[in-house]
Design an enzyme around this catalytic site. Structure first.
Site, mmCIF file in Angstrom:
data_model
loop_
_atom_site.group_PDB
_atom_site.id
_atom_site.type_symbol
_atom_site.label_atom_id
_atom_site.label_comp_id
_atom_site.label_asym_id
_atom_site.label_seq_id
_atom_site.Cartn_x
_atom_site.Cartn_y
_atom_site.Cartn_z
ATOM 1 C CB ILE A 155 -1.358 -59.003 28.009
ATOM 2 C CG1 ILE A 155 -0.098 -58.198 27.738
ATOM 3 C CG2 ILE A 155 -1.497 -60.165 27.054
ATOM 4 C CD1 ILE A 155 1.141 -58.908 28.221
ATOM 5 C CG ASP A 156 -0.002 -53.812 28.569
ATOM 6 O OD1 ASP A 156 0.634 -54.734 29.106
ATOM 7 O OD2 ASP A 156 0.423 -53.133 27.628
HETATM 8 P P1 ATP Z 1 -0.445 -53.243 22.513
HETATM 9 O O1 ATP Z 1 -1.425 -52.842 23.574
HETATM 10 O O2 ATP Z 1 -0.126 -54.670 22.527
HETATM 11 O O3 ATP Z 1 0.758 -52.354 22.429
HETATM 12 P P2 ATP Z 1 -1.440 -51.693 20.316
HETATM 13 O O4 ATP Z 1 -2.600 -51.882 19.413
HETATM 14 O O5 ATP Z 1 -1.496 -50.507 21.221
HETATM 15 O O6 ATP Z 1 -1.244 -53.032 21.105
HETATM 16 P P3 ATP Z 1 0.585 -50.475 18.654
HETATM 17 O O7 ATP Z 1 1.911 -51.000 18.237
HETATM 18 O O8 ATP Z 1 0.539 -49.191 19.397
HETATM 19 O O9 ATP Z 1 -0.109 -51.646 19.432
HETATM 20 O O10 ATP Z 1 -0.334 -50.291 17.341
HETATM 21 C C1 ATP Z 1 -0.492 -51.348 16.413
HETATM 22 C C2 ATP Z 1 -0.559 -50.796 15.018
HETATM 23 O O11 ATP Z 1 -1.670 -49.912 14.889
HETATM 24 C C3 ATP Z 1 0.633 -49.949 14.596
HETATM 25 O O12 ATP Z 1 1.728 -50.720 14.197
HETATM 26 C C4 ATP Z 1 0.049 -49.132 13.467
HETATM 27 O O13 ATP Z 1 0.012 -49.895 12.297
HETATM 28 C C5 ATP Z 1 -1.364 -48.869 13.948
HETATM 29 N N1 ATP Z 1 -1.426 -47.560 14.624
HETATM 30 C C6 ATP Z 1 -1.167 -47.270 15.903
HETATM 31 N N2 ATP Z 1 -1.311 -45.956 16.157
HETATM 32 C C7 ATP Z 1 -1.652 -45.389 14.989
HETATM 33 C C8 ATP Z 1 -1.940 -44.063 14.575
HETATM 34 N N3 ATP Z 1 -1.901 -43.032 15.415
HETATM 35 N N4 ATP Z 1 -2.260 -43.855 13.278
HETATM 36 C C9 ATP Z 1 -2.315 -44.879 12.415
HETATM 37 N N5 ATP Z 1 -2.058 -46.148 12.745
HETATM 38 C C10 ATP Z 1 -1.728 -46.414 14.004
#
Ligand code: ATP
Length: 771
Positions: A155-156
């Site tokens: 959503i960001d």
């Molecule tokens: P949002 O924008 O809603 O925060 P996002 O995809 O950035 O979504 P995160 O919590 O940062 O959300 O990442 C989701 C999942 O992706 C994590 O819980 C983890 O399982 C995996 N993940 C994120 N970063 C890494 C990384 N550097 N290495 C391995 N897995 C990762």
């Protein structure tokens, strides 16, 4: 050797966002359509690590009804195990055991970083699994190369390289809806509200909400306030109040900072506004929280999720081991594959730059729309950030603002932005009330005449208003009398005209342009900002109001579909507006998952109807009492001279022989929308300012240089979004090469490519083309 069917899996990860279900539906159905097996991995990476029932093969029917549901129906999670190699080993093993050839991941930058890490480590993960004896060498053989494609669901709207992430416009809609509600109570009590919205590192939601609602002040992480921000805010708000404003809205992103990196909190802002020795405003804080994520997706996110889901499946099927891992992006109106890691790296860079307080560099890494919107917001709110300079005395222009055609969402926001820009530059904006008809009936110089100066206090409240506050009319200048119109333009010493409207406005400029040789007063620049729900103006792929209309239609169809489902076995045939352009019928069909869409560009044949009835019979026969069983058929009002919604509903009922029943339904003017959508409001602001800047290039008193103006083909122009660009097109060029005058639409419908997607995902059979 016969190749095995490809197994394509889709998962959603990170924070949920509206539109993720559209992705899942599109991936599953496209994969099946392209003769692959479709899988869903439930609960994001957690499901991949756990395997077993978390990885499930999906059938065509399993994703029925997904489009209208909020959140993600296949679940998402933040998975700690995946951060560790051990977790990724387990995930790799589960991929191989389930025979997954390709993985499509919809999530934010974290999820996509995880995806890229997984892909980079893949060969070593497989090797380790073999060494440990968890997998045999021959088991890993077919999976040597991991095929991954990313989709940005967040959503960001914080991922670099794409204009919009799936879910961002839905969250923005929710925020604007809430701010609109709060405004009513704020105004009633003359209160101030400090509204906190999501965005730790990215101020997109806060910025767009401020643009769309015309908020008084804004705090975002990318543009931290100077040391004197307290005095500055009080001064700006005092200024707004002294003009007579009864309400004050301050929007603050979660990650708001001052220029030293110190957090600015809503309570700090509230205390300042409420300070008895200062403004002394009755001030409340509203933190919108998780409301922002909720609800079903807006039409745009359904469309984005669907189109990007389809593109992702194509990308995995076309990928070779040499292909760089990609994600699917959108730039303006163009969907494209882009390198995944570069975008993730750039996104992380923005966060790092903010942490390092290198804000200008952070801002430069945001897309151009972000900084455009930022400047226009700062200028219209008098925040003193817009680097807008007053023009010299001899460059000042009198610019007439006129609406032509039917009202469309965003017209008022466009006028507000145009007027704000004119004021900041020192031009004189003038309203021409009720289109050319009103102009022609102008009487004298009374306050009731058609041409009036804008009252900023009034205009300032137009950011979120639907309809047309200055009034609109379909009449063309030739109908009003070209001589009279030319005379009036001369009388009011207009240096330029800014038209906002649909095909009639386009036609009006064509007439004005052609009459220049007869009337020198018409040798002034004209520009059109297309605004019509029909989205049928040549020169653009998007018109203001079309997004509002689609949202209204989608909300209407969702409700109807619920009713159709409640009674089971019912088909609703819904008639949409759109003139001879099938755009809104098709896009609404795409967003609600219509079983068939009938559009004027294709017409309707008996064979089509027969094929569709057979298909619906077949679908209902397979349903066996499932929920979400209602079906929708959309028909544009001018799709056929003979078959209308009622007749089609009657034919279907008759031919169904009690296998299902059908009803027709006509939403009518509801489609013009009440409150304009945030997308229409934000684009109105950005495009309107570009229009005035374009008019400025010609300078005042063009009529004293009639030849020069007439010879410059861009002196009569249309602003438009075309593919990945925002451009001005010359009217003459459009009139001669891109206009289907008979059908009042562009010669080429840029959206026709989506027709096959709607048909495929709706499971519609092939039918013979009408003769
Ligand atoms: P949002 O924008 O809603 O925060 P996002 O995809 O950035 O979504 P995160 O919590 O940062 O959300 O990442 C989701 C999942 O992706 C994590 O819980 C983890 O399982 C995996 N993940 C994120 N970063 C890494 C990384 N550097 N290495 C391995 N897995 C990762």
């Amino acid at each position: 050797m016969a190749q095995h069917k490809k197994n394509i899996a889709v998962m959603t990860s990170g924070g949920d966002s509206p539109g993720m279900n559209a992705v899942v539906r599109a991936v599953v159905r496209t994969a099946i359509h392209l003769d692959c097996n479709a899988y869903c991995v439930y609960e994001g990476y957690e499901g991949l690590v756990r395997g077993g029932t978390y990885i499930k093969q999906m059938g065509w029917e399993d994703v029925r009804g997904y489009l209208s549901e909020g959140g993600t129906l296949i679940g998402t999670a933040r998975c700690m195990a995946f951060f560790e190699r051990e977790g990724r080993l387990q995930a790799a093993k589960n991929m191989v055991l389930n025979g997954i050839d390709a993985l499509i991941i919809c999530g934010g930058d974290g999820s996509l970083t995880g995806a890229d890490r997984f892909r980079a480590e893949w060969p070593s993960l497989l090797e380790e699994l073999v060494q440990k004896g968890d997998l045999k060498k021959e088991q890993i053989e077919p999976f040597k190369h991991l095929n991954i494609v990313g989709l940005v669901g967040s959503i960001d709207n914080d991922l670099s390289g794409t204009d919009a992430t799936i879910g961002a416009y839905s969250a923005l809609s929710r925020i604007c809806e809430m701010v609109d509600y709060i405004e009513a109570t704020a105004s009633s009590h003359s209160r101030a509200f400090v509204i906190e919205v999501m965005g730790r590192h990215c101020g997109w939601l806060a910025l767009m909400a401020a643009v769309a609602t015309g908020a008084d002040f804004l705090f975002i992480p990318e543009k931290p306030r100077e040391d004197n921000w307290k005095e500055e805010m009080c001064q700006v708000i005092k200024g707004h109040r002294s003009m007579g404003k009864r309400k004050t809205i301050v929007i603050i992103a979660e990650g708001a900072l001052d220029k030293h990196g110190n957090k600015i909190s809503p309570s700090m802002v509230k205390d300042l506004l409420a300070d008895k020795n200062g403004l002394g405003l009755d001030t409340r804080i509203t933190t919108l929280g998780h409301v922002q994520r909720g609800g079903s997706a807006v039409a745009y996110d359904r469309m984005l999720g669907t189109l990007q889901g389809v593109e992702a499946v194509k990308a995995v099927l076309e990928a070779t081991p040499e292909t760089e891992t990609c994600f699917i992006a959108i730039t303006e109106n163009k969907i494209a594959r882009k390198p995944l890691m570069a975008a993730v790296a750039e996104t992380k860079e923005v966060a790092k730059l903010i942490d390092a307080q290198r804000f200008n560099e952070a801002m430069a890494l945001r897309d151009t729309e972000f900084s455009d919107q930022y400047k226009s917001y700062a200028m219209s709110a008098n925040m003193g950030w817009g680097d807008v300079e007053v023009v010299k005395e001899n460059e000042k222009m009198r610019i007439g603002f006129i609406n032509v055609g039917a009202p469309a969402g965003g017209m008022n926001a466009a006028i507000r932005a145009g007027v704000a820009y004119c004021r900041a530059r020192g031009h004189e904006p003038l309203a021409i009330h009720n289109g050319f008809a009103g102009f022609a009936r102008h009487y004298g110089d009374t306050p009731l005449g058609a041409v009036r100066p804008f009252d900023w206090l009034e205009v300032d409240g137009w950011a979120s208003k639907g309809g047309s506050e200055i009034g609109t009319n379909r009449e063309l200048p030739e109908e009003s009398g070209m001589e009279l119109i030319a005379e009036l333009i001369k009388k009011f010493k207009f240096d330029a005209l800014f038209l906002i409207g649909g095909f009639e406005a386009f036609h009006a400029i064509a007439q004005l342009r052609k009459a220049r040789s007869q009337y020198p007063s018409l040798c002034i620049p004209f520009t059109l900002l297309p605004a019509t729900i029909s989205n049928n103006v040549p020169g653009t792929e998007y018109s203001l109001g079309s997004d509002t209309c689609l949202n209204e239609l989608v909300a209407y169809c969702d409700k109807i579909k619920q009713s159709a489902s409640a009674t089971r076995r019912r088909v609703f045939v819904i008639e949409t507006q759109g003139g001879r352009s099938g755009y809104i019928a098709l896009l609404a069909g795409l967003s609600v998952g219509a079983s068939a869409v009938y559009i004027p560009e294709e017409g309707i044949s008996l064979q089509m109807l027969t094929a569709d009835v057979m298909h619906l019979k077949d679908v209902f026969a397979k349903d066996k009492g499932q929920t979400r069983a209602g079906r929708l058929v959309l028909i544009n009002e001018k799709a056929s001279k003979t078959y209308n919604a009622k007749l089609i509903a009657d034919i279907m009922r008759e031919e169904a022989h009690n296998r299902f029943e059908s009803r027709d339904s006509i939403p009518g003017h509801v489609q013009q929308g009440g409150v304009p959508s945030p997308m229409d409001r934000c684009r109105a602001v950005r495009l309107a300012i570009k229009c005035i800047q374009h008019l400025e290039k010609f300078g005042p008193k063009g009529y004293e240089r009639p030849e020069k103006i007439s010879q410059d083909s861009f002196s009569a122009s249309v602003i438009g979004i075309k593919g990945a660009d925002v451009i001005f097109s010359s009217m003459q060029d459009l009139e001669e090469n891109e206009t289907d005058w008979k059908n009042r639409r562009p010669t080429a419908a840029h959206w026709m490519g989506m027709k096959s997607i709607v048909d495929i995902l709706g499971g519609r059979p092939d039918y013979p083309a009408p003769v």
